[in-house]
Design a protein around this motif. Structure first.
Motif, short mmCIF file in Angstrom:
data_model
loop_
_atom_site.label_atom_id
_atom_site.label_comp_id
_atom_site.label_asym_id
_atom_site.label_seq_id
_atom_site.Cartn_x
_atom_site.Cartn_y
_atom_site.Cartn_z
N CYS A 1 19.81 112.65 8.15
CA CYS A 1 21.03 113.18 7.54
C CYS A 1 21.38 112.48 6.23
O CYS A 1 22.26 112.95 5.50
N ALA A 2 20.71 111.37 5.91
CA ALA A 2 20.97 110.68 4.65
C ALA A 2 19.83 109.73 4.34
O ALA A 2 19.15 109.23 5.26
N VAL A 3 19.63 109.46 3.04
CA VAL A 3 18.59 108.54 2.61
C VAL A 3 19.13 107.69 1.47
O VAL A 3 19.94 108.16 0.66
N ALA A 4 18.71 106.43 1.42
CA ALA A 4 19.18 105.51 0.38
C ALA A 4 18.03 104.59 -0.04
O ALA A 4 17.14 104.27 0.76
N ASP A 5 18.07 104.17 -1.29
CA ASP A 5 17.12 103.20 -1.83
C ASP A 5 17.90 102.15 -2.60
O ASP A 5 18.84 102.49 -3.34
N ALA A 6 17.54 100.89 -2.43
CA ALA A 6 18.22 99.79 -3.13
C ALA A 6 17.41 99.37 -4.35
O ALA A 6 16.20 99.20 -4.28
N ALA B 1 12.41 113.28 -4.76
CA ALA B 1 11.26 113.48 -3.88
C ALA B 1 11.62 113.17 -2.43
O ALA B 1 11.23 113.91 -1.51
N TYR B 2 12.37 112.08 -2.21
CA TYR B 2 12.79 111.75 -0.85
C TYR B 2 13.63 112.87 -0.25
O TYR B 2 13.40 113.30 0.90
N CYS B 3 14.63 113.33 -0.99
CA CYS B 3 15.53 114.38 -0.48
C CYS B 3 14.77 115.67 -0.20
O CYS B 3 15.01 116.33 0.82
N THR B 4 13.84 116.02 -1.08
CA THR B 4 13.07 117.25 -0.90
C THR B 4 12.21 117.17 0.36
O THR B 4 12.18 118.09 1.18
N ALA B 5 11.51 116.05 0.53
CA ALA B 5 10.62 115.91 1.68
C ALA B 5 11.39 115.83 3.00
O ALA B 5 10.91 116.32 4.03
N LEU B 6 12.58 115.23 2.96
CA LEU B 6 13.37 115.09 4.19
C LEU B 6 14.32 116.27 4.41
O LEU B 6 15.00 116.33 5.44
N GLY B 7 14.40 117.19 3.45
CA GLY B 7 15.28 118.35 3.59
C GLY B 7 16.75 117.98 3.53
O GLY B 7 17.57 118.54 4.27
N LEU B 8 17.11 117.06 2.63
CA LEU B 8 18.48 116.58 2.54
C LEU B 8 19.15 117.06 1.26
O LEU B 8 18.52 117.12 0.20
N PRO B 9 20.46 117.38 1.32
CA PRO B 9 21.17 117.85 0.13
C PRO B 9 21.65 116.73 -0.78
O PRO B 9 22.04 116.98 -1.91
N GLU B 10 21.66 115.47 -0.27
CA GLU B 10 22.16 114.35 -1.06
C GLU B 10 21.28 113.13 -0.85
O GLU B 10 20.68 112.94 0.21
N GLY B 11 21.23 112.28 -1.88
CA GLY B 11 20.53 111.01 -1.79
C GLY B 11 21.36 109.93 -2.46
O GLY B 11 22.23 110.22 -3.30
#
Length: 422
Positions: free
Chosen positions: A325-330, A357-367
């Motif tokens: 449901c969410a992805v983050a990078d530091a 790329a992360y959001c696209t691969a994980l199918g997420l609307p926000e990063g």
């Protein structure tokens, strides 16, 4: 253009002072020392093309100190890299990364007012080791394998036949021994030995470290190059936990210690990139704890349908149903180089591409990209034709721990409030 400086004399040893991500400095150095610094990834080092015997040195994200000794060149050259954040803040980031439940609020980990990293680290480790050993050395069972003149424990039949077929004694045996020479004490002894070899440890702190080494005299230190023994936090070793976590930081791979061709580099470095990443991801995980969500750090995924291109986001949040449901990078360093118009560069654009790329691969609307505060505030970008919204958060590390954790909490709230996946 590099500033020209000469090494400062501290006693007999030469010392070069740099600042994390600061400007390059031109320093008179033996070529062997300059090459060692460049090869060891201590700092960015390059020979001056116009002045033989001078090297341009620029510190990156690694902070601490190293001493370089060249055979036949006299006293070592020490390079010290000061962090931009205050030492107390750095120790909060370190402590929280090691154990979010530990006593890591500012003031609870004593750095004795030291303004340099190594003196503060040596002092903190010595104090934690002292607290751990006040009730005596921890004892436990350790498996011992040896050749003995008498049978003790169990006979290692396969080894006996392979090595001594038809000959007794000696006997190949294995047994459990109740001893102080266990993993926990070995790690403390090894960390103390390591600190005693580092440049810049104050005399009084060194004296107390020697006292701790004497208390651990019957414990076998880990030899350089050997794998560090594993330990697990339990109720029985609870008084050792904080000391062991700090000892682990001292023995981390970021500490250069090698001697190619007789040349010796010895010291201790913290990689601020890694430290910031560890802090952000662990603080985010603590912020979502108990919410029904699951956090995974360095979670492995693939970008393409053939599962060939691998990716590993720093932080992926999963909902109660087990879907991302969410992805983050530091990202520790936010600044880009200023352009010709002298306007600040802001956040690096390459980070946006990576997060897309992360959001696209994980199918997420926000990063979410989380930076150490640089020259830009919070920003959000909606990607054309994709509908993906990428947030760029900036954390001010030079604030009280409570305020920093509150900022992390706001990022976590945004992540939990993400709309339905695309």
């Amino acid at each position: 253009m590099s500033a020209v400086v000469e090494p400062v004399e501290h006693g007999r040893a030469r010392s070069i002072e740099l600042v994390e991500h600061g400007p390059a400095r031109s320093v008179a150095l033996p070529d062997a020392v300059g090459r060692a610094l460049a090869a060891g990834s201590v700092v960015d080092a390059a020979p001056d093309p116009y002045t033989p015997g001078r090297w341009s040195l620029r510190a990156g994200s690694k902070v601490g100190a190293v001493a370089v000794t060249v055979p036949g060149a006299g006293e070592p050259v020490t390079v010290r890299v000061a962090p931009k954040v205050p030492i107390a803040r750095l120790f909060f980031l370190l402590g929280y990364s090691l154990d979010p439940k530990g006593p890591w609020r500012e003031g609870e980990v004593d750095v004795a007012g030291h303004r340099e990293l190594l003196p503060a680290l040596a002092h903190a480790v010595e104090r934690q080791v002292d607290r751990a050993l006040r009730q005596g050395l921890l004892q436990g069972y350790r498996e011992t394998v040896e050749s003995a003149l008498v049978v003790r424990g169990r006979v290692r039949e396969a080894e006996q036949i392979r090595r001594r077929f038809g000959a007794m004694p000696p006997v190949e045996v294995a047994y459990d021994e109740f001893t102080t020479d266990i993993a926990e004490n070995r790690l403390l002894r090894t960390a103390v030995e390591r600190l005693l070899r580092l440049p810049g440890v104050p005399r009084e702190v060194r004296r107390r470290l020697l006292h701790q080494r004497a208390r651990l005299a019957d414990v076998t230190p880990v030899i350089r190059g050997q794998r560090l023994p594993d330990w697990r936090p339990t109720r029985l070793n609870a008084r050792y936990h904080q000391a062991l976590r700090l000892a682990g930081a001292v023995l981390d791979d970021a500490s250069p210690e090698h001697a190619p061709g007789g040349l010796r580099i010895e010291g201790f470095l913290f990689d601020m990139n890694r430290l910031f990443e560890d802090f952000v991801t662990r603080a985010l995980r603590e912020a979502v704890r108990g919410s029904g969500h699951t956090a995974r750090l360095q979670d492995a995924h693939t970008l393409d349908e053939a599962s060939v291109v691998r990716m590993r986001p720093d932080f992926v949040l999963y909902g109660p149903d087990g879907t991302p449901c969410a992805v983050a990078d530091a990202k520790y360093k936010a600044e880009r180089a200023v352009n010709k118009a002298r306007r600040p560069g802001g956040f690096p654009e390459a980070d946006l591409y990576q997060m897309l790329a992360y959001c696209t691969a994980l199918g997420l609307p926000e990063g979410h990209l989380v930076y150490a505060k640089g020259n830009a505030a919070h920003a959000a970008h909606r990607v054309r034709h994709a509908g993906v919204l990428i947030h760029q958060h900036a954390l001010d590390l030079d604030q009280e721990p409570a305020g920093l954790l509150a900022d992390i909490g706001e990022v976590a709230d945004r992540m939990r409030a993400v709309p339905s996946p695309v």
